[in-house]
Every structure is written in structure tokens, then in C-alpha cells.
Design a protein around this motif. Structure first.
Motif, short mmCIF file in Angstrom:
data_model
loop_
_atom_site.label_atom_id
_atom_site.label_comp_id
_atom_site.label_asym_id
_atom_site.label_seq_id
_atom_site.Cartn_x
_atom_site.Cartn_y
_atom_site.Cartn_z
N ILE A 37 0.83 -1.21 0.00
CA ILE A 37 0.00 0.00 0.00
C ILE A 37 0.86 1.25 0.00
O ILE A 37 0.61 2.22 -0.73
CB ILE A 37 -0.95 0.01 1.21
CG1 ILE A 37 -2.11 -0.95 0.97
CG2 ILE A 37 -1.51 1.42 1.47
CD1 ILE A 37 -3.09 -0.51 -0.10
N GLY A 38 1.91 1.26 0.82
CA GLY A 38 2.80 2.42 0.88
C GLY A 38 3.45 2.71 -0.46
O GLY A 38 3.56 3.88 -0.88
N ALA A 71 0.75 4.13 -2.88
CA ALA A 71 0.43 5.51 -2.55
C ALA A 71 1.58 6.44 -2.92
O ALA A 71 1.35 7.57 -3.38
CB ALA A 71 0.11 5.62 -1.06
N ALA A 72 2.81 5.98 -2.73
CA ALA A 72 3.97 6.80 -3.09
C ALA A 72 4.01 7.03 -4.60
O ALA A 72 4.35 8.13 -5.07
CB ALA A 72 5.26 6.12 -2.62
N ARG A 120 1.52 9.74 -5.38
CA ARG A 120 2.02 11.07 -5.03
C ARG A 120 3.05 11.55 -6.06
O ARG A 120 3.04 12.71 -6.48
CB ARG A 120 2.65 11.06 -3.64
CG ARG A 120 1.64 10.96 -2.51
CD ARG A 120 2.30 11.24 -1.17
NE ARG A 120 3.36 10.29 -0.85
CZ ARG A 120 3.15 9.14 -0.22
NH1 ARG A 120 1.92 8.80 0.15
NH2 ARG A 120 4.16 8.34 0.05
N PHE A 171 -5.21 9.13 -4.93
CA PHE A 171 -5.21 7.70 -4.68
C PHE A 171 -6.39 7.24 -3.83
O PHE A 171 -6.63 7.77 -2.75
CB PHE A 171 -3.91 7.31 -3.97
CG PHE A 171 -3.77 5.83 -3.71
CD1 PHE A 171 -3.65 4.93 -4.75
CD2 PHE A 171 -3.76 5.35 -2.41
CE1 PHE A 171 -3.52 3.57 -4.52
CE2 PHE A 171 -3.62 4.00 -2.15
CZ PHE A 171 -3.50 3.10 -3.21
N ASP A 174 -7.75 3.65 -2.23
CA ASP A 174 -7.63 2.23 -1.92
C ASP A 174 -9.05 1.68 -2.01
O ASP A 174 -9.90 2.02 -1.19
CB ASP A 174 -7.06 2.10 -0.50
CG ASP A 174 -6.97 0.66 -0.02
OD1 ASP A 174 -6.80 -0.24 -0.86
OD2 ASP A 174 -7.06 0.45 1.20
N ASP A 190 -7.93 8.46 3.91
CA ASP A 190 -6.54 8.38 3.46
C ASP A 190 -6.30 7.00 2.86
O ASP A 190 -6.19 6.00 3.58
CB ASP A 190 -5.60 8.61 4.65
CG ASP A 190 -4.13 8.56 4.24
OD1 ASP A 190 -3.84 8.51 3.02
OD2 ASP A 190 -3.26 8.58 5.14
N ALA A 232 -3.68 5.84 1.58
CA ALA A 232 -2.37 5.30 1.93
C ALA A 232 -2.40 4.51 3.23
O ALA A 232 -1.51 3.68 3.46
CB ALA A 232 -1.35 6.44 2.04
#
Length: 322
Positions: free
Chosen positions: A126-127, A130-131, A134, A140, A142, A188, A190
Motif C-alpha cells: 500500500i505504501g 500511494a507513493a 504522489r 489515490f 484504496d 486516506d 495510503a
């Protein structure tokens, strides 16, 4: 100003290549669907039926071609599919595949579009996802979905979604076209709250499927008519429509086309086990289910419905046990 336009302007202020096209903020956003397997094809078809402009891409192009009859434009590459899109929807095998495909699409991505990440990717990546969003100025979300082939084809999926409140007006027509309801789990993407809930839900689905197969296998071994068992639990707290549905697929030999394939179910089971390990809990049933599914796949049942985990109870290869 919603999130899509805000992100686009921020991206340009940061020195990204300007683009004189603003994202379409109409009620019918242009949607790029990356991945048209069992679920993705059904979702793309329902987006077309809702009147949304759709661009579809699949690594095996033949799986995407039939969508042209529904009005989708078939793209030859991920980059071609996402060019000018307002919403990018990914429905691929796993998180690593999603990242690979989005990197292929990157040259054509402009700042501003929404990215609805619907693949069951677990929590590990997930990180990274999301990165990537960005880095490329994407909004983004989920957004894994709960449901299998039939609800996907009927547009009756449940969308589990997490993402900013600003910009939801852009993605709302997409979620409404593919699902009966959207359950918002956070603001969020992320944080992965939707993906975490999806793993919990799938842990129950996979456990119930494995148990259904073992009940049938034990009944066979003990020379018990499965219908006697179903009659025993009928109408009581142990009865379950899902049990009867999965058992019927085995008993009636209707394991294809799959609602949810053995190979994909194994992948999800292993995501669940690893998520449990990171959380400090041991998930013995999920681990055993992953192994049952792996054995069934090795016997030749990888592309059949996950109910074919039943065959893992026997030593024989595919087709030797009915």
C-alpha cells in the motif's frame, strides 16, 4: 476546487510538465481499466453500460477485445489506455503487478486523475502504491471490491473505499456503475483501511470454502450422502447458503467458469497469512487453506472455481475424483 484539480495545479507548481487539458469534471468521467480478467472485464462492461467512456487494456489482448462490442476502446499498452483519463481503475493479479503496469503507464499519466486501485493487493505494498500516486500527481483511492464473477457481472459488488472526500464526486459514477454500494473506511488511501477490511472478509470466505470442501471429502470417505448432512443442518444456525452454493459446484461438476479461481484464492490466502504475521497473530486456518489451494492447483485445478480445493483432500490428480 476538488482534489483532482488541486493536485494538478500543485504538480505543475512543483515543476511537472504542464498539460493544457483539465480533467473532465462531468458526470461521465473517462475511465481507463487496466486488467480485464474475470472481474475487470465485468467491471469495464458495466462502466460502458452506465455510459462512461472506457478504455480497456489487458496483457493478453484477447481478453480485452470482446469489450469493444460494449463500446470500450481497446488499448495496446497501459500508457495508451491512461492517456487523458479522468479515472484509472486497476484490477490486476496482485500489488506487484499493479506497480509494474502503472510504471508502464507512467509516461502518459498527467497530474490530477483519480486512481481507483481495486486489486486485492493486501497491505504490504500500500505504501509503495500511494507513493507512486504522489509522485505522479494522482488522487489515490484504496478501493478493493467484495464479490465474485456473478455480482461483478450484475454490477452488484461492494466497493470498500478509502480516499479523500474532495474528489469523490469524480470517482462516484465509477463506483456506482460497478457496485451496489460503497463502504467508505477512511479518508486516506495510503493508510490501507479498505484493503485491511478486505483481507478480514476474504479470510472468512476462504475458511468457509475450505470447510465446505472438507465436509464433502469426509462424507465421501465415510460413505455418507452429503444430502443427509444438508438435511441435518437445514434451517438451523449451522446452515449457510454459501456452503450449499460451493458444495453444489463440486457435486454438480460446475467448477468452470470460476467465480473466483483457485490460483487467485491461494494468492489471497497467502496475503492474509503474511498480514497476520506482521500483526503478531498466527492464522492456522488461512495457512492450511493456502496449502490446500496450492495442492489443488498442482493437480490441475488452478483455473477452476476455488471450491475445487475439495480435490486437495485426495491424492489423485485432476478428474480422478468426482
Amino acid at each position: 476546487m476538488d482534489a483532482a484539480r488541486r493536485v494538478a495545479r500543485q504538480g505543475r507548481a512543483a515543476g511537472q510538465q504542464p498539460d493544457d487539458r483539465e480533467p473532465s469534471m462531468t458526470d461521465k468521467p473517462t475511465v481507463s481499466v487496466l486488467g480485464t480478467g474475470i472481474m475487470g472485464a465485468a467491471m469495464a462492461r458495466n462502466l460502458c453500460r452506465a455510459g462512461l467512456p472506457v478504455r480497456a487494456w489487458n496483457r493478453t489482448r484477447e481478453k480485452a477485445e470482446p469489450l469493444a462490442a460494449d463500446g470500450a476502446r481497446i488499448a495496446g499498452t497501459p500508457a495508451e489506455a491512461v492517456e487523458g483519463a479522468d479515472v484509472v481503475l486497476t484490477m490486476l493479479y496482485d500489488g506487484a503487478t499493479v506497480l509494474d503496469v502503472m510504471r508502464e503507464a507512467a509516461p502518459a499519466l498527467r497530474p490530477g486523475p483519480v486512481w481507483a486501485q481495486c486489486t486485492t493487493a493486501g497491505t504490504e505494498l500500500i505504501g509503495d502504491l500511494a507513493a507512486f500516486a504522489r509522485e505522479h500527481g494522482l488522487v489515490f483511492y484504496d478501493a478493493p471490491v467484495l464479490g465474485t464473477r456473478q455480482p461483478a457481472e450484475a454490477g452488484q459488488l461492494t466497493v470498500l473505499a478509502a480516499g479523500p472526500e474532495e474528489g469523490r464526486e469524480t470517482v462516484a459514477p465509477v463506483f456506482e456503475a460497478i457496485g451496489a454500494k460503497t463502504l467508505w473506511t477512511g479518508s486516506d488511501g495510503a493508510a490501507g483501511s479498505a484493503s485491511r477490511l478486505k483481507l478480514v472478509a476474504n479470510s472468512w470466505v476462504l475458511a468457509a470454502t475450505a470447510a465446505a470442501g472438507e465436509v464433502l471429502a469426509l462424507a465421501r470417505a465415510l460413505d455418507v450422502d452429503p444430502q443427509a448432512f444438508f438435511g441435518l443442518i437445514e434451517g438451523g444456525p449451522l446452515d449457510m447458503g454459501y456452503l450449499r452454493a460451493k458444495a453444489a459446484l463440486v457435486l454438480d461438476g460446475k467448477l468452470t467458469p470460476p467465480s473466483f479461481a483457485v490460483a487467485t484464492a491461494e494468492k489471497d490466502a497467502r496475503l492474509i497469512v503474511r498480514a497476520g504475521e506482521r500483526g503478531g497473530v498466527r492464522l492456522d486456518v488461512a495457512a492450511a487453506t493456502a496449502e490446500r489451494l496450492a495442492r489443488a492447483a498442482a493437480q490441475g485445478h488452478a483455473d477452476e472455481d476455488m471450491a475445487a480445493a475439495y480435490f486437495a483432500s485426495f491424492e489423485e490428480t485432476a478428474g480422478d475424483k468426482g
